[in-house]
Design an enzyme around this catalytic site. Structure first.
Site, short mmCIF file in Angstrom:
data_model
loop_
_atom_site.label_atom_id
_atom_site.label_comp_id
_atom_site.label_asym_id
_atom_site.label_seq_id
_atom_site.Cartn_x
_atom_site.Cartn_y
_atom_site.Cartn_z
N ASP A 1 -1.87 -1.10 -3.94
CA ASP A 1 -2.05 -0.35 -5.20
C ASP A 1 -0.89 -0.62 -6.15
O ASP A 1 0.07 -1.30 -5.80
CB ASP A 1 -2.21 1.15 -4.90
CG ASP A 1 -1.19 1.63 -3.90
OD1 ASP A 1 0.00 1.40 -4.14
OD2 ASP A 1 -1.58 2.21 -2.85
N GLU B 1 -7.94 -20.19 -16.35
CA GLU B 1 -8.53 -20.69 -15.11
C GLU B 1 -9.46 -21.84 -15.51
O GLU B 1 -10.66 -21.68 -15.66
CB GLU B 1 -9.33 -19.61 -14.37
CG GLU B 1 -9.62 -20.05 -12.95
CD GLU B 1 -10.90 -19.49 -12.34
OE1 GLU B 1 -11.17 -19.79 -11.18
OE2 GLU B 1 -11.66 -18.78 -13.03
N ASN C 1 -0.13 4.46 -0.51
CA ASN C 1 -0.72 5.71 -0.01
C ASN C 1 -1.39 5.53 1.35
O ASN C 1 -2.12 6.42 1.80
CB ASN C 1 -1.70 6.30 -1.04
CG ASN C 1 -2.85 5.35 -1.32
OD1 ASN C 1 -2.89 4.23 -0.78
ND2 ASN C 1 -3.80 5.76 -2.14
N ASP D 1 -3.88 3.88 2.54
CA ASP D 1 -5.34 3.85 2.76
C ASP D 1 -5.80 2.46 3.19
O ASP D 1 -7.00 2.19 3.27
CB ASP D 1 -6.09 4.30 1.49
CG ASP D 1 -5.84 3.39 0.30
OD1 ASP D 1 -5.03 2.43 0.43
OD2 ASP D 1 -6.43 3.60 -0.77
N ASP E 1 -10.10 -15.48 -16.71
CA ASP E 1 -11.00 -15.84 -15.61
C ASP E 1 -12.18 -16.67 -16.12
O ASP E 1 -12.77 -16.34 -17.16
CB ASP E 1 -11.53 -14.54 -14.97
CG ASP E 1 -12.36 -14.80 -13.73
OD1 ASP E 1 -11.81 -15.35 -12.78
OD2 ASP E 1 -13.56 -14.44 -13.73
N ASP F 1 0.85 -1.19 0.00
CA ASP F 1 0.00 0.00 0.00
C ASP F 1 0.89 1.25 0.00
O ASP F 1 1.52 1.55 1.01
CB ASP F 1 -0.88 -0.07 1.27
CG ASP F 1 -1.78 1.14 1.41
OD1 ASP F 1 -1.92 1.90 0.42
OD2 ASP F 1 -2.36 1.32 2.50
C1 NOJ Z 1 -12.59 -16.88 -10.56
C2 NOJ Z 1 -11.79 -15.96 -9.71
O1 NOJ Z 1 -10.55 -16.56 -9.45
C3 NOJ Z 1 -12.58 -15.71 -8.47
O2 NOJ Z 1 -11.83 -15.03 -7.49
C4 NOJ Z 1 -13.81 -14.92 -8.86
O3 NOJ Z 1 -14.63 -14.75 -7.72
C5 NOJ Z 1 -14.61 -15.67 -9.93
N1 NOJ Z 1 -13.80 -16.21 -10.97
C6 NOJ Z 1 -15.60 -14.74 -10.57
O4 NOJ Z 1 -14.95 -13.85 -11.43
#
Ligand code: NOJ
Length: 616
Positions: free
Chosen positions: A74, A339, A68, A70, A262, A66
């Protein structure tokens, strides 16, 4: 003195030559944007693509550093620690989504695909990070959330505004079903749906509840595989396809080295929305395979019917889009990491691409799913991945999976186990992905009450599903306040072992987990056998010790990993590989006190690792 004049406006050049001089001066002062700098080579001297030899490191940006204060990490925080990653030997970082987002799912709900979330910084900060990474030979990989957007993305707001919106078909909208009086209603009923109207089908969200949300304005339901705040895009609509490919190109042009993709399994759904078959006898289990206390057969953690997701998961159409995305990535020498939650090796093979190239690095979660230190199970899984025909990619943990230190270390994890895991991950044939803090032996810190939970799935599923906060705690930099992550209030509590397991203390200790990881990565980078060498399993019946050779152009490295809590002596017969009884081993890296070893009688301490070069 402060004035109301906007900063910089007083230096606006008035004459053309002044403008030219100013431009030149600026060009000398400012770093060139990463995309304009010399690009790193896509192939090494031997013609191997860069990602085969790279060590990847996943960063959860909220939790890394981090700048800054907060309480939330970042991009500037990441940039300022690239030197640490360089000293660790990391070649590429994968940053989980850092795009504008309402943060319902901490960035996996994107509201703008071509900008940076203000909490994390600006596009200029992003360019600065990529440019700095180029200097340190660290590439930047982003997370591309293809399956869904945020419900506050302008596309969805438009789509939701009226049935005749030009964006209506960008998402999946359907009429509900009249209540079926013969069946119990599907819990929880959407309180907004009129007269007990039911969702269009029985699909459940993996974040809990039905996968459909009723919209009172247009009186239809939209589909969300994840949270209701994450409506699924309709990938059958060519406009969605084009918009998402434009977003991918935007980042490639800006210098990203690839994407982690993803939820690629769920891009497409059955057009007829057929019901998924229920799984009435299945019971939820923990990572060790034991039934979860209080789990009800046939019900998920949220009380919904378990089902086989044959109509909304892993549809063949996914592969067509991924093949097209690969063609785009190839134009930039970029990598795609998937993924890919596959159930078996046949599915994994499909993601590599059979007739057409697809994802270079589809993650094999079945490896991480071994979930316990078992030589036979890891040996079996590695053999299966080796048989898939693509370049393997291995990982133990990520932001969705309990940290390896706890999963493999049990209730009393030890550093010896963490070193053993490093010994395995960094010597297999395939690309390793480390999860931030894994190199320190960071441990999980699950929330202790529902009130403490931040993750939406933990809030909804408590206590059966505690959510993923535990594996997302702040990076442990020092033994000082907040582990040196922030001087503000960290968004999640720090894990308990930060006083002993942190970058500062471990850097000073030659026997630390961190220094073992550093040494293992250095060894990997210096030994072609560890990257390109064949994988040859040894002693395949041994229940405790996993041993293998990595052979490359006449060199052979031997790796022996004692996965048991007892000391072991093993005798490795290497005659089949051309090594006689006189073969010796030159130790390269070991967590064992005994460095002097012979293949014919190797002594391994509990959870001991030995990596050595074979000499005839
Ligand atoms: C897989 C991601 O790794 C996970 O963290 C996320 O909640 C879901 N896809 C939805 O995008």
């Amino acid at each position: 003195m402060m004035t109301s004049q906007k900063k910089g406006s007083s230096v606006r050049p008035r004459l053309r030559w002044e403008k030219l001089l100013a431009t030149l001066a600026l060009a000398l002062l400012l770093p060139a944007p990463a995309a304009a700098q010399k690009k790193p080579a896509a192939l090494d001297r031997e013609g191997h693509p860069w990602w085969r030899h790279a060590v990847f490191y996943e960063i959860y940006p909220r939790s890394f550093a981090d700048s800054n204060n907060d309480g939330i990490g970042d991009l500037k925080g990441i940039t300022s620690h690239l030197n640490y990653l360089k000293s660790l030997g990391v070649d590429a970082i994968w940053i989980t989504p850092c795009f504008p987002s309402p943060q319902v799912d901490f960035g996996y709900d994107v509201s703008n695909y071509t900008d940076i979330e203000p909490m994390y910084g600006t596009l200029a900060d992003f360019d600065g990070m990529v440019a700095r990474g180029r200097k340190d030979h660290i590439r930047v990989v982003l997370d591309f959330v293809m399956n869904h957007t945020s419900d506050r993305h302008p596309w969805f707001l438009q789509s939701k505004s009226s049935r005749s919106s030009e964006y209506r078909d960008w998402y999946i909208w359907r009429d509900g079903k009249p209540p079926d009086v013969s069946q119990p209603p599907m819990p929880p009923l959407d309180p907004n749906a009129p007269g007990g109207e039911q969702p269009p089908n029985n699909w459940t969200s993996i974040f809990g509840g039905t996968a459909w949300k009723y919209d009172p304005t247009t009186q239809q339901w939209y589909y969300h595989f994840f949270d209701p705040a994450q409506p699924d895009l309709n990938w059958r609509n060519p406009k969605v396809h084009d918009a998402m490919f434009r977003a991918a190109r935007f980042w490639f042009e800006r210098g990203v080295a690839g994407f982690r993709l993803d939820a690629v399994d769920t891009l497409f759904e059955d057009p007829d929305l057929r019901d998924n078959p229920p799984l009435p006898n299945v019971i939820l289990r923990d990572a060790a395979g034991n039934p979860l206390p209080n789990a009800v057969p046939g019900k998920d953690a949220y009380g919904m019917p378990l089902q086989r997701r044959i109509y909304n998961d892993n549809l063949p159409e996914n592969h067509v889009v991924l093949q097209q995305l690969r063609q785009l990535a190839d134009q930039y020498g970029a990598v795609l990491i998937g993924e890919t939650w596959t159930e078996n090796i046949a599915q994994l093979r499909e993601y590599y691409g059979e007739s057409k190239a697809e994802i270079q690095l589809p993650m094999d979660f079945l490896f991480a799913n071994v979930n316990r230190l078992s030589a036979p199970e890891f040996r079996r899984q590695v053999a299966l991945v080796e048989s898939a025909g693509g370049w393997p990619v291995y990982l133990f943990s990520n932001h969705d999976i309990t940290r390896a230190y706890n999963r493999y270390g049990g209730p009393h994890p030890t550093d010896q186990v963490a070193k053993l895991l490093a010994g395995l991950l960094l010597t297999l044939r395939g690309t390793p992905i480390l999860y931030y803090g894994e190199e320190l032996g960071m441990e999980n810190r699950d929330p202790v009450s529902r009130e403490e939970v931040q993750d939406p799935i933990g809030v909804r599923g408590w206590p059966l599903e505690k959510g993923r906060d535990g594996e997302r705690t702040p990076m442990q930099w020092t033994s000082g306040p907040n582990a040196g992550f922030t001087s503000g209030k960290p968004w999640l509590p720090i894990a308990a072992n930060y006083q002993t397991h942190n970058v500062e203390s471990e850097s000073r200790d030659p026997n630390s987990v961190l220094n073992f990881y550093r040494a293992a990565i250095r060894l990997r980078h210096r030994n072609m056998a560890l990257v390109e060498g064949n994988y040859v399993a040894l002693n395949e019946r041994d229940p405790n010790v996993m041993a293998y050779l990595r052979q490359y152009r006449g060199h052979a490295l031997l790796v022996a990993l004692n996965m048991s809590p007892q000391a072991q002596t093993v005798s490795l017969d290497l005659s089949g590989q051309g090594y006689g009884v006189k073969a010796r081993l030159h130790a390269l890296l070991t967590s064992n006190a005994a460095r002097d070893q012979k293949p014919a009688s190797m002594k391994l301490e509990p959870y001991g690792v030995f990596i050595g070069e074979l000499k005839k």
